[in-house]
Design a protein around this motif. Structure first.
Motif, short mmCIF file in Angstrom:
data_model
loop_
_atom_site.label_atom_id
_atom_site.label_comp_id
_atom_site.label_asym_id
_atom_site.label_seq_id
_atom_site.Cartn_x
_atom_site.Cartn_y
_atom_site.Cartn_z
N HIS A 422 0.82 -1.21 0.00
CA HIS A 422 0.00 0.00 0.00
C HIS A 422 0.85 1.27 0.00
CE1 HIS A 422 -3.84 -2.15 0.95
NE2 HIS A 422 -3.02 -2.99 1.55
N THR A 423 2.14 1.13 -0.28
CA THR A 423 3.06 2.28 -0.27
C THR A 423 3.30 2.74 -1.70
OG1 THR A 423 4.14 1.23 1.63
CG2 THR A 423 5.25 3.14 0.62
N PRO A 424 2.85 3.95 -2.09
CA PRO A 424 2.98 4.39 -3.49
C PRO A 424 4.40 4.37 -4.02
CG PRO A 424 1.44 5.81 -2.30
CD PRO A 424 2.06 4.89 -1.28
N GLY A 425 5.38 4.71 -3.18
CA GLY A 425 6.76 4.72 -3.66
C GLY A 425 7.24 3.34 -4.06
N THR A 426 6.87 2.33 -3.31
CA THR A 426 7.26 0.96 -3.64
C THR A 426 6.48 0.44 -4.83
OG1 THR A 426 7.73 0.59 -1.30
CG2 THR A 426 7.58 -1.36 -2.70
N VAL A 427 5.21 0.83 -4.93
CA VAL A 427 4.43 0.47 -6.11
C VAL A 427 5.07 1.07 -7.36
CG1 VAL A 427 2.18 0.64 -7.24
CG2 VAL A 427 2.30 0.26 -4.77
N ALA A 428 5.57 2.29 -7.24
CA ALA A 428 6.25 2.93 -8.37
C ALA A 428 7.50 2.15 -8.77
CB ALA A 428 6.61 4.37 -8.02
N GLU A 429 8.19 1.57 -7.80
CA GLU A 429 9.35 0.75 -8.09
C GLU A 429 8.95 -0.49 -8.91
OE1 GLU A 429 12.75 -1.79 -5.58
OE2 GLU A 429 11.55 -0.23 -4.58
N LEU A 430 7.84 -1.08 -8.55
CA LEU A 430 7.34 -2.24 -9.30
C LEU A 430 6.87 -1.83 -10.69
CD1 LEU A 430 5.41 -4.00 -6.41
CD2 LEU A 430 7.30 -5.00 -7.70
N VAL A 431 6.27 -0.66 -10.80
CA VAL A 431 5.86 -0.15 -12.12
C VAL A 431 7.07 0.05 -13.02
CG1 VAL A 431 4.87 1.83 -13.33
CG2 VAL A 431 3.72 0.91 -11.31
N ALA A 432 8.16 0.60 -12.46
CA ALA A 432 9.38 0.80 -13.24
C ALA A 432 9.95 -0.54 -13.71
CB ALA A 432 10.41 1.56 -12.41
N GLN A 433 9.93 -1.56 -12.86
CA GLN A 433 10.40 -2.88 -13.26
C GLN A 433 9.51 -3.46 -14.34
OE1 GLN A 433 13.25 -4.85 -12.28
NE2 GLN A 433 12.42 -5.82 -14.15
N PHE A 434 8.22 -3.25 -14.24
CA PHE A 434 7.29 -3.74 -15.26
C PHE A 434 7.60 -3.08 -16.60
CE2 PHE A 434 3.39 -4.61 -17.47
CZ PHE A 434 2.83 -5.72 -16.86
#
Length: 470
Positions: A422-434
């Motif tokens: 639920h942490t936007p910064g970590t979700v953004a990290e996963l989006v970058a990997q995607f």
């Protein structure tokens, strides 16, 4: 003689149909098995007895009863911790997950993400070597190869040093790992199989499999994700050029929930209840991650994985990105994908390319591609190795990383566990990997795919018939 043999097989198949209807609750699965036992004389009945019936109902009832008993005992044996205050979160997903059977969301966690096996196994090795009290490992696959033997020897080393080692593997996924389990036992550790199959017990192969991959050390650090234990997961298999996966290391309150999942599975397999401060210590809360654990299995009235996936899909407004090696959704999840794409949501699915690790599942998944592409879903085939990550990303605000594939088996038969972020910064990290994975992939074009050869269409239609039987 042959004609009489076939006729008797068809009659016996007809007599089996009521049993099929009683055993198979899902209509499509019931239809598929009924046609199989009737129109494939004798062989269809044999297949049903091995894969469809094999006393799953009795074993499932035992697991359901155990879950209720374990929860009562666990609540009284383990001190309650203070979880994060209730929050609506993104689309109310944290509250929803709690209602369908997950743990409460917790603040103060620390999270590290790994996109491959080499760095993940290095982190696991470091955590195991640092363990002082216990090492709890639970895996679907443990292979008797160089990587599997090195992992087993690491556990043996800790057991000989006086650390409590508990190793739990799936009886089918790790069916050739008996020698490794014995080595762990001889070193002073404990090892067990989840739902072992025995011919004399009337169960040759069970459809209920433990697909979880969990490692917990000293109740303070845990690992969860798609990586099993074997050479291919560290790029040492000649079959795959590289293995792309997503794995996570967690510290903080969420580790207690991961330990709770292991404890329930271990108690079911061994009748040993794990409790006390050594297994459930007071966690550190100096991290910045809001995390939540969700686990699922056929022992639940409503499968938590399916429910949370569905809720995220219908709640997404801007983006819904899914990485999965197997794309065999049920009707509701398929409709949710259609709905999201037709609402204008950016829906993308990243999956494996040819050659796949499981051909039937791959061909069955392709059956849905044309329909999905027509509705606006974008599909990508990863071309730099095996795509095995299990990730869902929604609106840059919520993510799921874990063991569940986007297929019927994971939402109906397997025992799974997923970490919700639920942490936007970590979700953004996963989006970058995607996005990096998309650059290493080939997009499937609707106009090209619909002109695929007839033999491909036949393979897709034949293999998708097996999806309800999985």
């Amino acid at each position: 003689m042959i004609r009489a043999f076939i006729l008797s097989g068809e009659i016996f198949g007809l007599l089996m149909v009521p049993i099929v209807l009683i055993r198979k609750r899902h209509p499509v699965s019931a239809w598929a098995w009924s046609l199989t036992v009737v129109f494939i004389p004798w062989l269809g009945v044999l297949l049903f007895l091995i894969f469809g019936a094999q006393r799953i109902r009795r074993r499932l009832r035992k697991k359901i009863e155990h879950r209720s008993r374990f929860l009562r005992l666990w609540v009284s044996a383990v001190p309650r911790r203070k979880d994060a205050s209730p929050s609506s979160g993104w689309a109310g997903m944290d509250a929803f997950t709690l209602r369908v059977g997950g743990a409460p969301a917790s603040e103060g966690n620390d999270l590290a993400l790994y996109s491959g096996g080499i760095e993940a196994f290095a982190a696991k090795r470091e955590a195991i070597l640092a363990a002082k009290h216990h090492v709890h490992a639970e895996y679907f696959i443990l292979k008797d190869d160089a990587t599997g033997r090195a992992f087993a020897e690491l556990l043996c080393e800790k057991a000989r040093a006086g650390v409590k080692v508990r190793l739990l593997v799936d009886a089918v996924g790790a069916r050739r790992a008996g020698g490794l389990l014995q080595r762990v036992r001889q070193a002073g550790g404990e090892a067990a199989e989840f739902l072992p199959y025995r011919l004399w017990r009337g169960s040759l192969i069970s459809g209920l499999r433990n697909h979880r991959k969990i490692l917990v050390c000293d109740g303070s650090v845990g690992f969860i994700g798609g990586l099993n234990i074997g050479d291919e997961y560290v790029n040492e298999s000649p079959r795959f050029r590289s293995w792309r996966d997503t794995h996570a290391r967690v510290r903080g309150p969420v580790v207690l929930a991961l330990q709770r999942v292991f404890a329930e599975d271990w108690d079911f397999a061994t009748n040993e209840m794990l409790a006390g401060e050594r297994c459930f210590p007071r966690p550190r809360t100096d991290g910045h991650e809001r995390l939540q654990l969700s686990w699922s299995g056929p022992d639940q009235d409503a499968n938590a994985t399916r429910e949370t996936f569905f809720a995220a899909m219908i709640s997404a407004r801007q983006r819904l990105w899914i990485a999965t090696p197997y794309l065999v959704p049920d009707g509701a999840l398929l409709a949710a994908l259609h709905s999201a794409a037709m609402r204008g949501v950016d829906v993308r699915i990243l999956t494996q390319s040819w050659p796949p690790d499981h051909q039937i599942a791959w061909w069955a998944g392709r059956y849905f591609w044309e329909e999905l592409l027509a509705s606006g879903v974008r599909i990508y085939e990863y071309t730099e190795g095996m795509m095995h990550a299990k990730v869902m990303l929604a609106d840059g605000a919520w993510a799921s990383v874990g063991t569940a594939n986007f297929d019927v088996r994971s939402i109906r038969l397997n025992f799974e566990v997923n970490l919700h972020i639920h942490t936007p910064g970590t979700v953004a990290e996963l989006v970058a990997q995607f996005r990096r994975d998309l650059r290493a992939s080939r997009e499937v074009r609707f106009g090209v795919f619909r002109r695929r050869p007839l033999r491909h269409r036949l393979a897709e239609n034949v293999c998708r018939l097996f999806s309800p039987l999985l």
